[in-house]
Design a protein around this motif. Structure first.
Motif, PDB file in Angstrom:
ATOM      1  N   VAL A  52     -36.896 -24.742  16.378  1.00 26.37           N
ATOM      2  CA  VAL A  52     -36.091 -24.151  17.445  1.00 26.37           C
ATOM      3  C   VAL A  52     -36.326 -24.986  18.709  1.00 26.37           C
ATOM      4  O   VAL A  52     -37.436 -25.001  19.253  1.00 26.37           O
ATOM      5  N   SER A  53     -35.318 -25.715  19.144  1.00 24.49           N
ATOM      6  CA  SER A  53     -35.458 -26.587  20.328  1.00 24.49           C
ATOM      7  C   SER A  53     -34.277 -26.292  21.255  1.00 24.49           C
ATOM      8  O   SER A  53     -33.430 -27.154  21.479  1.00 24.49           O
ATOM      9  N   ILE A  54     -34.248 -25.060  21.758  1.00 22.25           N
ATOM     10  CA  ILE A  54     -33.056 -24.597  22.484  1.00 22.25           C
ATOM     11  C   ILE A  54     -33.189 -24.741  23.998  1.00 22.25           C
ATOM     12  O   ILE A  54     -32.288 -24.368  24.742  1.00 22.25           O
ATOM     13  N   GLY A  55     -34.312 -25.309  24.477  1.00 21.03           N
ATOM     14  CA  GLY A  55     -34.454 -25.567  25.903  1.00 21.03           C
ATOM     15  C   GLY A  55     -34.358 -24.296  26.734  1.00 21.03           C
ATOM     16  O   GLY A  55     -34.557 -23.172  26.243  1.00 21.03           O
ATOM     17  N   ALA A  56     -34.069 -24.474  28.005  1.00 18.18           N
ATOM     18  CA  ALA A  56     -33.913 -23.351  28.931  1.00 18.18           C
ATOM     19  C   ALA A  56     -32.672 -23.637  29.744  1.00 18.18           C
ATOM     20  O   ALA A  56     -32.725 -24.399  30.705  1.00 18.18           O
ATOM     21  N   SER A  57     -31.560 -23.076  29.330  1.00 19.76           N
ATOM     22  CA  SER A  57     -30.321 -23.460  30.008  1.00 19.76           C
ATOM     23  C   SER A  57     -29.556 -22.272  30.585  1.00 19.76           C
ATOM     24  O   SER A  57     -28.430 -22.419  31.029  1.00 19.76           O
ATOM     25  N   LYS A  58     -30.190 -21.076  30.567  1.00 21.30           N
ATOM     26  CA  LYS A  58     -29.512 -19.925  31.167  1.00 21.30           C
ATOM     27  C   LYS A  58     -29.929 -19.853  32.644  1.00 21.30           C
ATOM     28  O   LYS A  58     -31.120 -19.763  32.944  1.00 21.30           O
ATOM     29  N   PRO A  59     -28.965 -19.916  33.563  1.00 18.45           N
ATOM     30  CA  PRO A  59     -29.341 -19.960  34.976  1.00 18.45           C
ATOM     31  C   PRO A  59     -30.116 -18.713  35.402  1.00 18.45           C
ATOM     32  O   PRO A  59     -29.762 -17.603  35.026  1.00 18.45           O
ATOM     33  N   ARG A  60     -31.162 -18.937  36.172  1.00 20.99           N
ATOM     34  CA  ARG A  60     -31.868 -17.834  36.811  1.00 20.99           C
ATOM     35  C   ARG A  60     -30.984 -17.361  37.963  1.00 20.99           C
ATOM     36  O   ARG A  60     -30.432 -18.197  38.677  1.00 20.99           O
ATOM     37  N   HIS A  69     -23.435 -21.689  39.607  1.00 20.34           N
ATOM     38  CA  HIS A  69     -24.812 -21.980  39.217  1.00 20.34           C
ATOM     39  C   HIS A  69     -24.895 -23.466  38.879  1.00 20.34           C
ATOM     40  O   HIS A  69     -23.914 -24.081  38.468  1.00 20.34           O
ATOM     41  N   ALA A  70     -26.084 -24.032  39.105  1.00 19.95           N
ATOM     42  CA  ALA A  70     -26.193 -25.497  39.137  1.00 19.95           C
ATOM     43  C   ALA A  70     -25.756 -26.168  37.840  1.00 19.95           C
ATOM     44  O   ALA A  70     -25.028 -27.162  37.884  1.00 19.95           O
ATOM     45  N   LEU A  71     -26.173 -25.641  36.676  1.00 16.06           N
ATOM     46  CA  LEU A  71     -25.869 -26.382  35.441  1.00 16.06           C
ATOM     47  C   LEU A  71     -24.371 -26.423  35.151  1.00 16.06           C
ATOM     48  O   LEU A  71     -23.823 -27.512  34.904  1.00 16.06           O
ATOM     49  N   PRO A  72     -23.643 -25.271  35.187  1.00 12.66           N
ATOM     50  CA  PRO A  72     -22.191 -25.387  34.993  1.00 12.66           C
ATOM     51  C   PRO A  72     -21.517 -26.242  36.061  1.00 12.66           C
ATOM     52  O   PRO A  72     -20.564 -26.989  35.776  1.00 12.66           O
ATOM     53  N   PHE A  73     -22.016 -26.176  37.297  1.00 13.20           N
ATOM     54  CA  PHE A  73     -21.458 -26.993  38.391  1.00 13.20           C
ATOM     55  C   PHE A  73     -21.599 -28.479  38.062  1.00 13.20           C
ATOM     56  O   PHE A  73     -20.646 -29.256  38.131  1.00 13.20           O
ATOM     57  N   LEU A  74     -22.814 -28.875  37.627  1.00 16.09           N
ATOM     58  CA  LEU A  74     -23.061 -30.296  37.354  1.00 16.09           C
ATOM     59  C   LEU A  74     -22.305 -30.766  36.110  1.00 16.09           C
ATOM     60  O   LEU A  74     -21.786 -31.879  36.067  1.00 16.09           O
ATOM     61  N   LEU A  75     -22.231 -29.876  35.122  1.00 17.81           N
ATOM     62  CA  LEU A  75     -21.491 -30.222  33.901  1.00 17.81           C
ATOM     63  C   LEU A  75     -20.018 -30.459  34.237  1.00 17.81           C
ATOM     64  O   LEU A  75     -19.397 -31.430  33.784  1.00 17.81           O
ATOM     65  N   ALA A  76     -19.463 -29.583  35.069  1.00 18.91           N
ATOM     66  CA  ALA A  76     -18.055 -29.717  35.448  1.00 18.91           C
ATOM     67  C   ALA A  76     -17.840 -30.964  36.308  1.00 18.91           C
ATOM     68  O   ALA A  76     -16.824 -31.659  36.168  1.00 18.91           O
ATOM     69  N   MET A  77     -18.796 -31.277  37.175  1.00 24.68           N
ATOM     70  CA  MET A  77     -18.680 -32.498  37.991  1.00 24.68           C
ATOM     71  C   MET A  77     -18.621 -33.730  37.097  1.00 24.68           C
ATOM     72  O   MET A  77     -17.869 -34.665  37.359  1.00 24.68           O
ATOM     73  N   ASN A  78     -19.455 -33.722  36.046  1.00 25.48           N
ATOM     74  CA  ASN A  78     -19.464 -34.888  35.152  1.00 25.48           C
ATOM     75  C   ASN A  78     -18.173 -34.979  34.348  1.00 25.48           C
ATOM     76  O   ASN A  78     -17.686 -36.066  34.046  1.00 25.48           O
ATOM     77  N   ALA A  79     -17.606 -33.802  33.992  1.00 24.62           N
ATOM     78  CA  ALA A  79     -16.380 -33.811  33.204  1.00 24.62           C
ATOM     79  C   ALA A  79     -15.213 -34.288  34.067  1.00 24.62           C
ATOM     80  O   ALA A  79     -14.341 -35.019  33.617  1.00 24.62           O
ATOM     81  N   GLN A  80     -15.201 -33.874  35.317  1.00 18.93           N
ATOM     82  CA  GLN A  80     -14.045 -34.176  36.170  1.00 18.93           C
ATOM     83  C   GLN A  80     -14.499 -34.104  37.629  1.00 18.93           C
ATOM     84  O   GLN A  80     -14.320 -33.075  38.278  1.00 18.93           O
ATOM     85  N   VAL A  98     -26.251 -22.266  43.298  1.00 16.99           N
ATOM     86  CA  VAL A  98     -27.569 -21.648  43.106  1.00 16.99           C
ATOM     87  C   VAL A  98     -28.355 -22.502  42.109  1.00 16.99           C
ATOM     88  O   VAL A  98     -27.928 -22.690  40.968  1.00 16.99           O
ATOM     89  N   ALA A  99     -29.496 -23.036  42.564  1.00 17.37           N
ATOM     90  CA  ALA A  99     -30.298 -23.918  41.697  1.00 17.37           C
ATOM     91  C   ALA A  99     -31.754 -23.477  41.782  1.00 17.37           C
ATOM     92  O   ALA A  99     -32.598 -24.186  42.336  1.00 17.37           O
ATOM     93  N   VAL A 100     -32.020 -22.275  41.273  1.00 11.55           N
ATOM     94  CA  VAL A 100     -33.384 -21.745  41.380  1.00 11.55           C
ATOM     95  C   VAL A 100     -34.065 -21.664  40.013  1.00 11.55           C
ATOM     96  O   VAL A 100     -34.981 -20.880  39.805  1.00 11.55           O
ATOM     97  N   GLY A 101     -33.611 -22.474  39.083  1.00 15.89           N
ATOM     98  CA  GLY A 101     -34.293 -22.568  37.789  1.00 15.89           C
ATOM     99  C   GLY A 101     -33.478 -21.984  36.654  1.00 15.89           C
ATOM    100  O   GLY A 101     -32.410 -21.404  36.858  1.00 15.89           O
ATOM    101  N   GLU A 102     -34.005 -22.192  35.471  1.00 13.32           N
ATOM    102  CA  GLU A 102     -33.335 -21.731  34.253  1.00 13.32           C
ATOM    103  C   GLU A 102     -34.352 -21.007  33.370  1.00 13.32           C
ATOM    104  O   GLU A 102     -35.550 -21.235  33.492  1.00 13.32           O
ATOM    105  N   VAL A 103     -33.832 -20.161  32.495  1.00 14.16           N
ATOM    106  CA  VAL A 103     -34.678 -19.510  31.489  1.00 14.16           C
ATOM    107  C   VAL A 103     -34.020 -19.717  30.128  1.00 14.16           C
ATOM    108  O   VAL A 103     -32.838 -20.029  30.044  1.00 14.16           O
ATOM    109  N   ALA A 104     -34.821 -19.521  29.078  1.00 14.03           N
ATOM    110  CA  ALA A 104     -34.243 -19.639  27.735  1.00 14.03           C
ATOM    111  C   ALA A 104     -33.473 -18.373  27.425  1.00 14.03           C
ATOM    112  O   ALA A 104     -33.812 -17.296  27.896  1.00 14.03           O
ATOM    113  N   ASP A 105     -32.425 -18.527  26.635  1.00 13.73           N
ATOM    114  CA  ASP A 105     -31.677 -17.354  26.182  1.00 13.73           C
ATOM    115  C   ASP A 105     -32.036 -17.122  24.710  1.00 13.73           C
ATOM    116  O   ASP A 105     -31.546 -17.824  23.831  1.00 13.73           O
TER     117      ASP A 105
END
Ligand SMILES: Cc1cc2nc3c(=O)[nH]c(=O)nc-3n(C[C@H](O)[C@H](O)[C@H](O)COP(=O)(O)OP(=O)(O)OC[C@H]3O[C@@H](n4cnc5c(N)ncnc54)[C@H](O)[C@@H]3O)c2cc1C
Length: 476
Positions: A225-233, A247-258, A376-383
């Motif tokens: 199980v290597s699921i990281g921590a990608s659920k925004p806090r 939240h930071a991760l979807p924001f950054l992912l969308a920036m990279n996409a477009q 909001v970029a205050v960390g992530e937790v595993a889901d």
């Protein structure tokens, strides 16, 4: 040339950085790389190699580059490191921190030399698996931990199936902004997995579509199980659900996409909440969105407590991010879109029972920072929703689930779990997990565990799995 001075690395100017969403660092020219490689002292005790979570033989490739053997340097790099194109741009280069030259001048530019090895050497090498074994292994999560474990198991001859919830693999590597990592690098690296016996199953989520225990019942003999921590806090303050709050991760992912395009009206005044590397990535990306606008990074503590690396902080300063310290978010204002962030001043309170500095809010100190976008970029937790409690995961300080035993096995026999705080740490964790799984299966089937073979099918095996990165002894 003075051996104690590094061959300078050219960077984009501030103006060009904000104008284009492109790489900041320029690669070395071939002759520059040779000169930088020749600075390597070829230490008998290579602290650089020992400091690397995947024991990449960086001393070896520095020396080969100094001798102009770029093909040899590329082969040596790729022998230990299938994500070399990603790492030569994103690695936090722990090797350079440990380079003996750091004490005498400036450390060898080891990360840039890796890039030169791949750029000027023959780097389209393909991996080959060892003789096929029968035991099937499942990996859940296709970030660098899962990718490295899949690679290490597959070159040992194990058939591997990798399950990933998204439609693509790479995990958080996909959120690293384009000014650190171009789109091509991950693609080039992933092509190296092509010859290996790996089945890629994307769009399937553990806990919803299947479970690790279910995979064992289907005949897989081990599961990682290597699921990281990608659920925004979340901040859990009023207004967090307003349009314009990301939240930071979807924001950054969308920036990279477009870059920029997804956000309609670009923010004229963006507030980023947080002070780690991800917050800085979000703030620096937002600077590229807000031509003529402003980006404010709001942090509840002071500059000395910021977790971001010095490189990210100085990058933010050069690019005009404004830092606001000792302010805690209290509420987000707006009717149909974010209009402001209410903050309270903070100050240091008395030390707690363990002597750590506490933080208190100052009464009647509320103020409103006007803005039209908040990240909001205050960390992530595993889901781990949908995983039953039998695994009894422990969670790292950065959120990913781990098995409690020293080899990262969970309380369910045959199910392992791990992750890492940087790409190379995650790869190190994947490497250790692969070795642990191979040893577990070897014991179960009454054979000796196998050392890592030469992934190019020759007689030049990579170094053994690094010591010191095992679960019980390693605090990420
Ligand atoms: C914005 C940002 C910038 C970063 N920049 C750098 C950098 O410059 N240098 C560096 O070294 N590190 C950087 N990092 C850190 C690095 O990316 C992480 O440490 C690393 O990706 C962790 O790897 P992992 O495989 O353990 O987890 P992840 O990368 O999170 O991968 C986990 C994978 O599991 C999948 N998954 C999750 N749950 C399930 C499920 N239930 N079922 C199936 N699949 C699932 C996810 O979709 C994901 O693909 C950055 C991280 C972020 C967020």
């Amino acid at each position: 040339m003075d051996r104690y001075e590094r061959v300078p690395i050219r960077e984009e100017s501030r103006e060009d950085r904000l104008e284009r969403f492109a790489l900041i660092d320029h690669p070395y020219l071939l002759e520059e790389a040779v000169l930088e490689g020749q600075r390597c002292l070829e230490c008998a005790m290579p602290y650089c190699v020992q400091g690397c979570p995947i024991t990449q033989d960086c001393r070896g490739y520095n020396v080969l580059i100094g001798q102009r053997d770029f093909d040899g340097a590329a082969r040596l790099t790729l022998r230990d490191n299938p994500l070399a194109n990603v790492l030569c741009k994103t690695c936090y280069h722990f090797c350079e921190d440990d380079c003996i030259m750091a004490g005498r001048g400036i450390p060898i530019a080891i990360r840039h030399l890796k890039q030169a090895a791949l750029q000027y050497g023959k780097s389209d090498l393909q991996y080959v698996p060892a003789k096929r074994k029968e035991e099937r292994i499942a990996i859940v999560g296709g970030g660098p931990t899962g990718l490295m474990a899949a690679w290490d198991l597959a070159v040992r001859g194990h058939p591997v199936t990798l399950f990933e919830q998204e439609g693509f693999v790479g995990g958080q590597i996909n959120t690293i902004p384009r000014y650190h990592l171009d789109e091509e690098s991950l693609k080039i690296d992933l092509a190296r997995w092509r010859n290996l016996d790996i089945t890629w199953v994307t769009g399937r989520r553990a806990g919803v579509d299947f479970t690790p225990k279910g995979l064992l019942a289907e005949g897989y003999e081990a599961v990682l199980v290597s699921i990281g921590a990608s659920k925004p806090r979340e901040l859990n303050i009023p207004g967090e659900e307003l349009p314009g709050v990301y939240h930071a991760l979807p924001f950054l992912l969308a920036m990279n996409a477009q870059p920029g395009g997804l956000f309609g009206r670009t923010g004229r005044r963006v507030v980023v909440i947080g002070a780690g590397d991800v917050a800085l990535d979000a703030a620096r990306s937002a600077r590229r969105l807000t031509k003529g606008g402003e980006v404010l990074l709001v942090y509840r503590r002071g500059p000395e407590d910021m977790k971001a690396t010095p490189e990210e902080r100085s990058g933010g300063e050069i690019e005009g991010v404004r830092y606001i310290f000792y302010r805690a978010p209290k509420a987000i204002l707006g009717e149909d879109h974010v209009e402001g962030l209410v903050v309270e001043r903070t100050a240091h309170g008395p030390p707690d029972a363990k002597g750590r500095r506490t933080l208190v809010t100052v009464p009647h100190s509320e103020e409103t920072i006007e803005c039209d976008m908040i990240v909001v970029a205050v960390g992530e937790v595993a889901d781990v929703s949908g995983f039953d409690p039998d695994y009894d995961f422990k969670f790292s300080s950065m959120g990913w689930p781990e098995g409690k035993r020293p080899d990262w096995m969970t309380d369910v026999e045959g199910v392992f779990a791990t992750g890492g705080r940087s790409v190379v740490h995650a790869m190190g964790a994947g490497e250790r997990a692969a070795a642990a799984i191979d040893a577990y299966l070897a014991k179960k089937h009454g054979r000796a565990p196998e050392p890592r073979p030469d992934p190019f099918g020759g007689a030049d095996p990579p170094p053994p799995t690094p010591p010191g990165y095992g679960g019980a002894t390693w605090t990420p």
